[in-house]
Design an enzyme around this catalytic site. Structure first.
Site, mmCIF file in Angstrom:
data_model
loop_
_atom_site.group_PDB
_atom_site.id
_atom_site.type_symbol
_atom_site.label_atom_id
_atom_site.label_comp_id
_atom_site.label_asym_id
_atom_site.label_seq_id
_atom_site.Cartn_x
_atom_site.Cartn_y
_atom_site.Cartn_z
ATOM 1 N N GLN A 127 0.829 -1.208 0.000
ATOM 2 C CA GLN A 127 0.000 0.000 0.000
ATOM 3 C C GLN A 127 0.861 1.256 0.000
ATOM 4 O O GLN A 127 0.503 2.262 -0.631
ATOM 5 C CB GLN A 127 -0.929 0.004 1.222
ATOM 6 C CG GLN A 127 -1.990 1.097 1.182
ATOM 7 C CD GLN A 127 -2.988 0.919 0.043
ATOM 8 O OE1 GLN A 127 -3.267 -0.202 -0.375
ATOM 9 N NE2 GLN A 127 -3.533 2.025 -0.444
ATOM 10 N N ALA A 148 -6.003 4.845 0.114
ATOM 11 C CA ALA A 148 -5.680 4.927 1.539
ATOM 12 C C ALA A 148 -4.180 5.080 1.759
ATOM 13 O O ALA A 148 -3.361 4.530 1.021
ATOM 14 C CB ALA A 148 -6.177 3.674 2.260
ATOM 15 N N SER A 153 -5.627 1.062 4.992
ATOM 16 C CA SER A 153 -6.367 0.429 3.901
ATOM 17 C C SER A 153 -7.104 -0.808 4.388
ATOM 18 O O SER A 153 -6.524 -1.665 5.078
ATOM 19 C CB SER A 153 -5.407 0.026 2.772
ATOM 20 O OG SER A 153 -6.078 -0.764 1.806
ATOM 21 N N HIS A 155 -7.820 -3.185 2.610
ATOM 22 C CA HIS A 155 -7.221 -4.344 1.949
ATOM 23 C C HIS A 155 -6.211 -5.055 2.849
ATOM 24 O O HIS A 155 -5.998 -6.253 2.713
ATOM 25 C CB HIS A 155 -6.549 -3.911 0.645
ATOM 26 C CG HIS A 155 -7.513 -3.626 -0.466
ATOM 27 N ND1 HIS A 155 -8.081 -4.621 -1.230
ATOM 28 C CD2 HIS A 155 -8.022 -2.467 -0.930
ATOM 29 C CE1 HIS A 155 -8.888 -4.082 -2.122
ATOM 30 N NE2 HIS A 155 -8.877 -2.770 -1.963
ATOM 31 N N ASP A 162 -11.516 -5.911 -4.441
ATOM 32 C CA ASP A 162 -11.949 -5.091 -5.568
ATOM 33 C C ASP A 162 -12.325 -5.997 -6.727
ATOM 34 O O ASP A 162 -11.503 -6.807 -7.185
ATOM 35 C CB ASP A 162 -10.829 -4.146 -6.020
ATOM 36 C CG ASP A 162 -10.567 -3.040 -5.018
ATOM 37 O OD1 ASP A 162 -11.418 -2.800 -4.144
ATOM 38 O OD2 ASP A 162 -9.495 -2.414 -5.109
ATOM 39 N N GLU A 211 -16.935 3.825 -4.984
ATOM 40 C CA GLU A 211 -16.163 2.728 -5.562
ATOM 41 C C GLU A 211 -17.071 1.497 -5.657
ATOM 42 O O GLU A 211 -17.119 0.688 -4.727
ATOM 43 C CB GLU A 211 -14.920 2.410 -4.721
ATOM 44 C CG GLU A 211 -13.904 3.539 -4.677
ATOM 45 C CD GLU A 211 -12.597 3.138 -3.996
ATOM 46 O OE1 GLU A 211 -12.497 1.978 -3.522
ATOM 47 O OE2 GLU A 211 -11.680 3.968 -3.937
ATOM 48 N N HIS A 214 -15.429 -1.925 -4.666
ATOM 49 C CA HIS A 214 -14.783 -2.214 -3.380
ATOM 50 C C HIS A 214 -15.764 -2.829 -2.395
ATOM 51 O O HIS A 214 -16.699 -2.179 -1.933
ATOM 52 C CB HIS A 214 -14.184 -0.930 -2.796
ATOM 53 C CG HIS A 214 -13.444 -1.147 -1.504
ATOM 54 N ND1 HIS A 214 -12.074 -1.261 -1.437
ATOM 55 C CD2 HIS A 214 -13.887 -1.277 -0.239
ATOM 56 C CE1 HIS A 214 -11.702 -1.443 -0.178
ATOM 57 N NE2 HIS A 214 -12.799 -1.461 0.576
#
Length: 246
Positions: A127, A148, A153, A155, A162, A211, A214
């Site tokens: 990230q 982010a 994040s 993730h 995503d 988004e 996401h």
């Protein structure tokens, strides 16, 4: 100068000004397209099926992670107010991944343009590279609306994914016709334990623009409750959101 010459001169100047304006508009359009493509390429380069991030098993019962991570009602919250330790690296959550595959299969059966590929877990280091590449292009202020900072994040939790479409792009990225009230993913994600995390209308609360691609895994019961409430995750849990503390 005769009237005819003045008229010709005026027309020539007008044509030059119009041409210059068209060139500027074309340049602006191409620059915007380039930045979008570069962002998209960078985003898609971190594919889960080619991921080389180290996965470190996490035993929260014997670590300091609970002290460094924010939970509300048993739910791990990651947003611009609540981050993660830099060495937190659990990989993709197996339960969430299995549910994601079921969601994609159901969406494809319903005619939705989805493929069996996604962007899932990202480490802190990944990230950081992604975020810094965006900042080099767009600057911090703009980047903070769509990416982010490292450590913030979803993730990195292994619970966010995503979606991608048949072109390899992020699902419905740049689609001006997108409407969550009619989108299959937005309407059915909760049936598989997910919520679409970010919408344009809730940017002030979540900290990010819309988004459609996401997804955040919460489990079927909680995802259904959040979806039916019509609230963001922050509002539903009663936790602060919005921008970074600094």
């Amino acid at each position: 100068m005769s009237m005819e010459l003045k008229s010709r001169s005026f027309k020539l100047e007008s044509a030059v000004i119009l041409l210059a304006a068209l060139v500027l508009l074309a340049t602006a359009f191409l620059l915007a397209l380039y930045l979008r493509t570069e962002r998209q390429n960078a985003e898609l380069s971190w594919r889960s099926d080619t991921l080389t991030d180290p996965v470190v098993p996490v035993d929260s019962s014997s670590s300091d992670y609970p002290k460094l991570m924010f939970y509300k009602d048993g739910v791990l919250v990651v947003n611009k107010k609540h981050g993660l330790p830099s060495d937190y690296s659990p990989g993709e959550n197996e339960e969430a991944l299995a549910s994601l595959k079921n969601l994609i299969a159901a969406g494809r059966a319903a005619g939705v343009d989805l493929i069996n590929s996604w962007s899932g877990f990202r480490s802190y280091e990944t990230q950081a590279l992604l975020y810094s590449s965006y900042v080099a292009q767009d600057g911090v202020a703009l980047v903070d609306t769509y990416s982010a900072r490292p450590g913030f994040s979803e993730h990195q939790t292994g619970l966010a994914f995503d979606l991608k479409d048949s072109t390899g792009d992020l699902y419905r990225i740049g689609d001006s016709t997108y409407d969550p009230a009619t989108d299959w993913v937005a309407l059915h994600a909760h049936e598989y334990g997910f919520i679409v995390r970010y919408f344009d209308a809730t940017q002030a609360i979540t900290g990010y623009g819309g988004e459609p691609w996401h997804l955040r895994y919460l489990g079927i019961d909680l995802a259904g409750a959040v979806y039916n409430s019509g609230l963001t995750l922050e509002e539903y849990l009663g936790v602060p959101g919005g921008g970074y503390v600094d």
